[in-house]
Design a protein around this motif. Structure first.
Motif, PDB file in Angstrom:
ATOM      1  N   LEU A 223       0.825  -1.202   0.000  1.00  0.00           N
ATOM      2  CA  LEU A 223       0.000   0.000   0.000  1.00  0.00           C
ATOM      3  C   LEU A 223       0.867   1.264   0.000  1.00  0.00           C
ATOM      4  N   THR A 224       1.995   1.215   0.701  1.00  0.00           N
ATOM      5  CA  THR A 224       2.914   2.359   0.679  1.00  0.00           C
ATOM      6  C   THR A 224       3.497   2.555  -0.707  1.00  0.00           C
ATOM      7  N   ALA A 225       3.876   1.451  -1.344  1.00  0.00           N
ATOM      8  CA  ALA A 225       4.413   1.549  -2.702  1.00  0.00           C
ATOM      9  C   ALA A 225       3.376   2.140  -3.660  1.00  0.00           C
ATOM     10  N   VAL A 226       2.116   1.743  -3.501  1.00  0.00           N
ATOM     11  CA  VAL A 226       1.046   2.292  -4.339  1.00  0.00           C
ATOM     12  C   VAL A 226       0.870   3.784  -4.073  1.00  0.00           C
ATOM     13  N   ALA A 227       0.909   4.162  -2.783  1.00  0.00           N
ATOM     14  CA  ALA A 227       0.746   5.572  -2.426  1.00  0.00           C
ATOM     15  C   ALA A 227       1.882   6.426  -2.979  1.00  0.00           C
ATOM     16  N   PHE A 228       3.113   5.949  -2.850  1.00  0.00           N
ATOM     17  CA  PHE A 228       4.244   6.688  -3.403  1.00  0.00           C
ATOM     18  C   PHE A 228       4.173   6.747  -4.930  1.00  0.00           C
ATOM     19  N   GLY A 229       3.699   5.666  -5.532  1.00  0.00           N
ATOM     20  CA  GLY A 229       3.545   5.658  -6.984  1.00  0.00           C
ATOM     21  C   GLY A 229       2.557   6.717  -7.448  1.00  0.00           C
ATOM     22  N   ALA A 230       1.483   6.895  -6.681  1.00  0.00           N
ATOM     23  CA  ALA A 230       0.478   7.898  -7.038  1.00  0.00           C
ATOM     24  C   ALA A 230       0.973   9.315  -6.771  1.00  0.00           C
ATOM     25  N   LEU A 231       1.609   9.526  -5.628  1.00  0.00           N
ATOM     26  CA  LEU A 231       2.025  10.869  -5.233  1.00  0.00           C
ATOM     27  C   LEU A 231       3.248  11.376  -5.989  1.00  0.00           C
ATOM     28  N   LEU A 232       4.206  10.488  -6.231  1.00  0.00           N
ATOM     29  CA  LEU A 232       5.479  10.914  -6.807  1.00  0.00           C
ATOM     30  C   LEU A 232       5.667  10.526  -8.270  1.00  0.00           C
ATOM     31  N   LEU A 233       4.977   9.476  -8.705  1.00  0.00           N
ATOM     32  CA  LEU A 233       5.169   8.991 -10.072  1.00  0.00           C
ATOM     33  C   LEU A 233       3.951   9.228 -10.951  1.00  0.00           C
ATOM     34  N   GLY A 234       2.874   9.770 -10.364  1.00  0.00           N
ATOM     35  CA  GLY A 234       1.685  10.058 -11.149  1.00  0.00           C
ATOM     36  C   GLY A 234       0.917   8.837 -11.588  1.00  0.00           C
ATOM     37  N   GLU A 235       1.034   7.733 -10.859  1.00  0.00           N
ATOM     38  CA  GLU A 235       0.338   6.514 -11.237  1.00  0.00           C
ATOM     39  C   GLU A 235      -1.108   6.543 -10.735  1.00  0.00           C
ATOM     40  N   PRO A 236      -2.001   5.824 -11.413  1.00  0.00           N
ATOM     41  CA  PRO A 236      -3.428   5.865 -11.029  1.00  0.00           C
ATOM     42  C   PRO A 236      -3.703   5.097  -9.743  1.00  0.00           C
ATOM     43  N   LEU A 237      -4.727   5.530  -9.032  1.00  0.00           N
ATOM     44  CA  LEU A 237      -5.192   4.837  -7.839  1.00  0.00           C
ATOM     45  C   LEU A 237      -6.510   4.126  -8.147  1.00  0.00           C
ATOM     46  N   PRO A 238      -6.827   3.050  -7.426  1.00  0.00           N
ATOM     47  CA  PRO A 238      -8.120   2.393  -7.641  1.00  0.00           C
ATOM     48  C   PRO A 238      -9.263   3.296  -7.198  1.00  0.00           C
ATOM     49  N   THR A 239     -10.381   3.174  -7.872  1.00  0.00           N
ATOM     50  CA  THR A 239     -11.549   4.005  -7.548  1.00  0.00           C
ATOM     51  C   THR A 239     -12.755   3.119  -7.264  1.00  0.00           C
ATOM     52  N   GLY A 240     -13.791   3.718  -6.702  1.00  0.00           N
ATOM     53  CA  GLY A 240     -15.020   2.974  -6.443  1.00  0.00           C
ATOM     54  C   GLY A 240     -15.095   2.473  -5.008  1.00  0.00           C
ATOM     55  N   ILE A 241     -16.132   1.702  -4.729  1.00  0.00           N
ATOM     56  CA  ILE A 241     -16.409   1.211  -3.384  1.00  0.00           C
ATOM     57  C   ILE A 241     -15.622  -0.048  -3.051  1.00  0.00           C
ATOM     58  N   LEU A 242     -15.238  -0.842  -4.063  1.00  0.00           N
ATOM     59  CA  LEU A 242     -14.568  -2.116  -3.800  1.00  0.00           C
ATOM     60  C   LEU A 242     -13.238  -1.958  -3.072  1.00  0.00           C
ATOM     61  N   PRO A 243     -12.378  -1.002  -3.453  1.00  0.00           N
ATOM     62  CA  PRO A 243     -11.130  -0.833  -2.690  1.00  0.00           C
ATOM     63  C   PRO A 243     -11.381  -0.470  -1.230  1.00  0.00           C
ATOM     64  N   VAL A 244     -12.420   0.309  -0.981  1.00  0.00           N
ATOM     65  CA  VAL A 244     -12.756   0.683   0.399  1.00  0.00           C
ATOM     66  C   VAL A 244     -13.169  -0.551   1.194  1.00  0.00           C
ATOM     67  N   LEU A 245     -13.992  -1.397   0.572  1.00  0.00           N
ATOM     68  CA  LEU A 245     -14.424  -2.619   1.244  1.00  0.00           C
ATOM     69  C   LEU A 245     -13.242  -3.558   1.511  1.00  0.00           C
ATOM     70  N   ALA A 246     -12.339  -3.660   0.533  1.00  0.00           N
ATOM     71  CA  ALA A 246     -11.158  -4.505   0.712  1.00  0.00           C
ATOM     72  C   ALA A 246     -10.277  -3.969   1.837  1.00  0.00           C
ATOM     73  N   ALA A 247     -10.125  -2.649   1.911  1.00  0.00           N
ATOM     74  CA  ALA A 247      -9.323  -2.039   2.973  1.00  0.00           C
ATOM     75  C   ALA A 247      -9.953  -2.287   4.343  1.00  0.00           C
ATOM     76  N   LEU A 248     -11.274  -2.162   4.420  1.00  0.00           N
ATOM     77  CA  LEU A 248     -11.967  -2.416   5.680  1.00  0.00           C
ATOM     78  C   LEU A 248     -11.816  -3.873   6.106  1.00  0.00           C
ATOM     79  N   LEU A 249     -11.804  -4.770   5.121  1.00  0.00           N
ATOM     80  CA  LEU A 249     -11.643  -6.189   5.412  1.00  0.00           C
ATOM     81  C   LEU A 249     -10.259  -6.471   5.989  1.00  0.00           C
ATOM     82  N   THR A 250      -9.227  -5.879   5.384  1.00  0.00           N
ATOM     83  CA  THR A 250      -7.869  -6.079   5.906  1.00  0.00           C
ATOM     84  C   THR A 250      -7.737  -5.488   7.307  1.00  0.00           C
ATOM     85  N   ALA A 251      -8.357  -4.329   7.528  1.00  0.00           N
ATOM     86  CA  ALA A 251      -8.290  -3.703   8.849  1.00  0.00           C
ATOM     87  C   ALA A 251      -8.990  -4.566   9.897  1.00  0.00           C
ATOM     88  N   ALA A 252     -10.156  -5.077   9.540  1.00  0.00           N
ATOM     89  CA  ALA A 252     -10.897  -5.919  10.477  1.00  0.00           C
ATOM     90  C   ALA A 252     -10.125  -7.200  10.786  1.00  0.00           C
TER      91      ALA A 252
END
Length: 270
Positions: A223-252
């Motif tokens: 997730l850090t690599a994805v965040a740095f890719g988006a912030l510093l390399l201009g790479e796309p981030l996932p959109t929609g409700i599914l990534p949020v649900l997946a994140a909540l699942l990992t947190a739970a």
């Protein structure tokens, strides 16, 4: 070739899990496990070799099959690691512990598969590299500081998250070197976050809650690599409700692991 890639990635995950379990077994119970002391322990070194072998097999698998098949196999290392670590400590993994790990793995697979693939060259300016190292370093220090006031499970999670942030920065820097052109200055900067990440991870392992620390690492690193890719390399981030649900699942799942992962007893150095 796709089946072969999946098998190789799965074997790579097993090697990675075995290496993590061996290193945690050696680090557990020490307040500040120094790398020099751990380097003198054969089992810890064997764990490092196993981790490198797992990483190498994962790279081979990526060359043989699609990312959508290989990456989920990589996440399986969490499910392998818990029984291996439990066996080393002479116990059986609890059902609740394995169930929580399964929830984390499902959520993490969803996150990994939902990240859009980047197209085009990867480039990062020297100022971007300094920003990368500074942000990762500050985040790692804050997490390390926060771990001092946390419960044992929280301490393991925060230290492993600190390590994952630094490993994510390392992975981003490696991508820049591989995809964006060779640069000796970037190569010299590479060991800094990598070594600090290794130190933080051993301190997380030393706390004793292996399931929590390994899951936190597995989540934070990509997730850090994805965040740095988006912030510093201009790479796309996932959109929609599914990534949020997946994140909540990992947190739970991680919270459940913190509640069900046992605290391994300290042991005397071999």
């Amino acid at each position: 070739m796709t089946v072969l890639a999946a098998v190789i990635a799965l074997v790579g995950s097993l090697f990675f899990a075995l290496g993590a379990a061996l290193q945690q077994f050696e680090a557990v119970g020490t307040a500040k496990p120094g790398l020099l002391a751990l380097l003198r322990r054969p089992r810890w070194l064997l764990g490092g070799v196993s981790i490198l072998a797992g990483g190498g097999l994962h790279i081979v698998a990526l060359g043989l099959g699609p990312l959508t098949v290989v990456q989920p196999m990589g996440v399986a290392s969490l499910l392998f690691a818990l029984p291996l670590a439990a066996a080393l400590h002479g116990r059986r993994p609890a059902r609740n512990e394995l169930a929580a790990a399964g929830v984390v793995a499902i959520g993490l697979i969803g996150l990994v598969l939902l990240v859009p693939e980047s197209d085009g060259p990867t480039h990062l300016s020297p100022n971007g590299v300094l920003t990368l190292l500074a942000v990762a370093g500050i985040a790692a220090v804050l997490l390390w500081a926060g771990s001092k006031a946390a419960s044992p499970a929280g301490r393991a999670a925060l230290l492993a998250t600190s390590s994952g942030v630094l490993y994510g920065a390392t992975a981003t820097l490696v991508r820049v070197l591989v995809d964006g052109g060779w640069n000796w200055w970037y190569l010299l900067a590479l060991p800094v976050p990598a070594l600090l990440a290794l130190v933080m991870l051993q301190r997380a392992y030393a706390v004793g809650h292996f399931g929590v620390s390994f899951a936190s690492l597995q989540i934070t690193d990509p997730l850090t690599a994805v965040a740095f890719g988006a912030l510093l390399l201009g790479e796309p981030l996932p959109t929609g409700i599914l990534p949020v649900l997946a994140a909540l699942l990992t947190a739970a799942g991680t919270v459940a692991l913190a509640r069900n992962s046992p605290l391994e007893a300290p042991r005397e150095p071999a």
